[in-house]
Design a protein around this motif. Structure first.
Motif, PDB file in Angstrom:
ATOM      1  N   LYS A  35       0.839  -1.205   0.000  1.00 54.72           N
ATOM      2  CA  LYS A  35       0.000   0.000   0.000  1.00 54.72           C
ATOM      3  C   LYS A  35       0.867   1.245   0.000  1.00 54.72           C
ATOM      4  CE  LYS A  35      -4.069  -1.833   1.894  1.00 54.72           C
ATOM      5  NZ  LYS A  35      -4.819  -2.351   2.865  1.00 54.72           N
ATOM      6  N   ARG A  36       0.325   2.290  -0.616  1.00 53.73           N
ATOM      7  CA  ARG A  36       0.953   3.605  -0.548  1.00 53.73           C
ATOM      8  C   ARG A  36       0.629   4.225   0.811  1.00 53.73           C
ATOM      9  NH1 ARG A  36      -1.561   6.713  -5.296  1.00 53.73           N
ATOM     10  NH2 ARG A  36      -3.340   5.666  -4.373  1.00 53.73           N
ATOM     11  N   PHE A  37       1.398   5.236   1.178  1.00 48.49           N
ATOM     12  CA  PHE A  37       1.191   5.926   2.447  1.00 48.49           C
ATOM     13  C   PHE A  37      -0.246   6.411   2.557  1.00 48.49           C
ATOM     14  CE2 PHE A  37       1.189   9.566   5.257  1.00 48.49           C
ATOM     15  CZ  PHE A  37       1.949   9.124   6.329  1.00 48.49           C
ATOM     16  N   THR A  38      -0.763   7.011   1.486  1.00 47.19           N
ATOM     17  CA  THR A  38      -2.124   7.549   1.536  1.00 47.19           C
ATOM     18  C   THR A  38      -3.158   6.442   1.727  1.00 47.19           C
ATOM     19  OG1 THR A  38      -2.220   7.531  -0.881  1.00 47.19           O
ATOM     20  CG2 THR A  38      -1.616   9.612   0.175  1.00 47.19           C
ATOM     21  N   ASP A  39      -2.898   5.255   1.168  1.00 47.26           N
ATOM     22  CA  ASP A  39      -3.814   4.125   1.362  1.00 47.26           C
ATOM     23  C   ASP A  39      -3.782   3.644   2.811  1.00 47.26           C
ATOM     24  OD1 ASP A  39      -4.440   4.165  -1.372  1.00 47.26           O
ATOM     25  OD2 ASP A  39      -2.778   2.798  -1.834  1.00 47.26           O
ATOM     26  N   LEU A  40      -2.591   3.626   3.394  1.00 44.67           N
ATOM     27  CA  LEU A  40      -2.474   3.242   4.804  1.00 44.67           C
ATOM     28  C   LEU A  40      -3.212   4.238   5.688  1.00 44.67           C
ATOM     29  CD1 LEU A  40       1.249   2.138   4.955  1.00 44.67           C
ATOM     30  CD2 LEU A  40      -0.745   0.691   5.373  1.00 44.67           C
ATOM     31  N   ARG A  41      -3.025   5.505   5.412  1.00 45.21           N
ATOM     32  CA  ARG A  41      -3.686   6.543   6.210  1.00 45.21           C
ATOM     33  C   ARG A  41      -5.204   6.415   6.105  1.00 45.21           C
ATOM     34  NH1 ARG A  41      -1.661  11.844   4.423  1.00 45.21           N
ATOM     35  NH2 ARG A  41      -3.212  11.532   2.823  1.00 45.21           N
ATOM     36  N   ALA A  42      -5.706   6.120   4.912  1.00 45.95           N
ATOM     37  CA  ALA A  42      -7.150   5.958   4.723  1.00 45.95           C
ATOM     38  C   ALA A  42      -7.680   4.736   5.482  1.00 45.95           C
ATOM     39  CB  ALA A  42      -7.480   5.835   3.235  1.00 45.95           C
ATOM     40  N   GLY A  43      -6.875   3.698   5.589  1.00 45.18           N
ATOM     41  CA  GLY A  43      -7.294   2.485   6.285  1.00 45.18           C
ATOM     42  C   GLY A  43      -7.145   2.559   7.794  1.00 45.18           C
ATOM     43  N   LEU A  44      -6.514   3.616   8.274  1.00 41.35           N
ATOM     44  CA  LEU A  44      -6.278   3.793   9.710  1.00 41.35           C
ATOM     45  C   LEU A  44      -6.818   5.146  10.166  1.00 41.35           C
ATOM     46  CD1 LEU A  44      -2.623   2.462   9.748  1.00 41.35           C
ATOM     47  CD2 LEU A  44      -4.635   1.291  10.652  1.00 41.35           C
ATOM     48  N   PRO A  45      -8.136   5.313  10.158  1.00 32.16           N
ATOM     49  CA  PRO A  45      -8.677   6.608  10.564  1.00 32.16           C
ATOM     50  C   PRO A  45      -8.267   6.937  12.000  1.00 32.16           C
ATOM     51  CG  PRO A  45     -10.433   4.986  10.278  1.00 32.16           C
ATOM     52  CD  PRO A  45      -9.151   4.331   9.881  1.00 32.16           C
ATOM     53  N   GLY A  46      -7.849   8.150  12.187  1.00 39.81           N
ATOM     54  CA  GLY A  46      -7.447   8.588  13.523  1.00 39.81           C
ATOM     55  C   GLY A  46      -5.950   8.668  13.717  1.00 39.81           C
ATOM     56  N   VAL A  47      -5.167   8.017  12.851  1.00 44.01           N
ATOM     57  CA  VAL A  47      -3.713   8.089  12.992  1.00 44.01           C
ATOM     58  C   VAL A  47      -3.229   9.372  12.316  1.00 44.01           C
ATOM     59  CG1 VAL A  47      -3.131   6.780  10.895  1.00 44.01           C
ATOM     60  CG2 VAL A  47      -1.565   6.782  12.813  1.00 44.01           C
ATOM     61  N   SER A  48      -2.291  10.049  12.956  1.00 39.91           N
ATOM     62  CA  SER A  48      -1.733  11.260  12.355  1.00 39.91           C
ATOM     63  C   SER A  48      -0.634  10.871  11.366  1.00 39.91           C
ATOM     64  CB  SER A  48      -1.162  12.189  13.432  1.00 39.91           C
ATOM     65  OG  SER A  48       0.020  11.636  13.970  1.00 39.91           O
ATOM     66  N   ASP A  49      -0.343  11.769  10.439  1.00 37.95           N
ATOM     67  CA  ASP A  49       0.729  11.522   9.473  1.00 37.95           C
ATOM     68  C   ASP A  49       2.058  11.285  10.181  1.00 37.95           C
ATOM     69  OD1 ASP A  49      -1.116  11.873   7.464  1.00 37.95           O
ATOM     70  OD2 ASP A  49      -0.287  13.759   6.733  1.00 37.95           O
ATOM     71  N   ASN A  50       2.329  12.075  11.224  1.00 39.02           N
ATOM     72  CA  ASN A  50       3.597  11.936  11.946  1.00 39.02           C
ATOM     73  C   ASN A  50       3.723  10.573  12.618  1.00 39.02           C
ATOM     74  OD1 ASN A  50       4.405  14.501  11.232  1.00 39.02           O
ATOM     75  ND2 ASN A  50       3.726  15.429  13.144  1.00 39.02           N
ATOM     76  N   VAL A  51       2.651  10.127  13.258  1.00 37.29           N
ATOM     77  CA  VAL A  51       2.693   8.825  13.945  1.00 37.29           C
ATOM     78  C   VAL A  51       2.828   7.709  12.923  1.00 37.29           C
ATOM     79  CG1 VAL A  51       1.348   7.193  15.340  1.00 37.29           C
ATOM     80  CG2 VAL A  51       1.482   9.596  16.007  1.00 37.29           C
ATOM     81  N   LEU A  52       2.078   7.770  11.830  1.00 40.41           N
ATOM     82  CA  LEU A  52       2.169   6.732  10.804  1.00 40.41           C
ATOM     83  C   LEU A  52       3.576   6.684  10.216  1.00 40.41           C
ATOM     84  CD1 LEU A  52       0.926   4.529   9.095  1.00 40.41           C
ATOM     85  CD2 LEU A  52       0.004   6.304   7.583  1.00 40.41           C
ATOM     86  N   SER A  53       4.154   7.834   9.924  1.00 42.95           N
ATOM     87  CA  SER A  53       5.524   7.876   9.400  1.00 42.95           C
ATOM     88  C   SER A  53       6.507   7.264  10.380  1.00 42.95           C
ATOM     89  CB  SER A  53       5.945   9.317   9.104  1.00 42.95           C
ATOM     90  OG  SER A  53       5.172   9.853   8.076  1.00 42.95           O
ATOM     91  N   GLN A  54       6.365   7.597  11.652  1.00 47.05           N
ATOM     92  CA  GLN A  54       7.258   7.067  12.679  1.00 47.05           C
ATOM     93  C   GLN A  54       7.126   5.549  12.795  1.00 47.05           C
ATOM     94  OE1 GLN A  54       9.643   8.645  14.371  1.00 47.05           O
ATOM     95  NE2 GLN A  54      10.221   6.727  15.337  1.00 47.05           N
TER      96      GLN A  54
END
Length: 86
Positions: free
Chosen positions: A34-53
């Motif tokens: 998955k691309r970053f944006t797909d991961l973010r869409a599948g994990l509502p509530g996670v911030s970009d910073n936390v997901l990147s970390q």
């Protein structure tokens, strides 16, 4: 990052995926790259910073790898490594 300092297989797995959101990232990638944006869409509530970390931490322990797709897209995707699938 927290460490359980225990040789047990479960404790070692938690050392890699025990931080908040990390196991959910692994869950999302279990369905395929998955691309970053797909991961973010599948994990509502996670911030970009936390997901990147979390992605960086999971890469560091060889659970996830990031690579570039070939033409025509040239996008970066994340996927589980064989170690991560195990």
């Amino acid at each position: 990052m927290r460490s359980y300092d225990d040789p047990c297989g479960i404790a070692r797995a938690l050392n890699a995926v025990g931080e908040r959101w990390a196991l959910l990232v692994v869950r999302e990638l279990a369905f395929g790259p998955k691309r970053f944006t797909d991961l973010r869409a599948g994990l509502p509530g996670v911030s970009d910073n936390v997901l990147s970390q979390r992605l960086r931490e999971l890469e560091a322990v060889d659970v996830v790898r990031r690579h570039r797709l070939g033409p025509p897209s040239r996008a970066h995707v994340y996927e589980l490594t064989p170690h991560g699938e195990g």
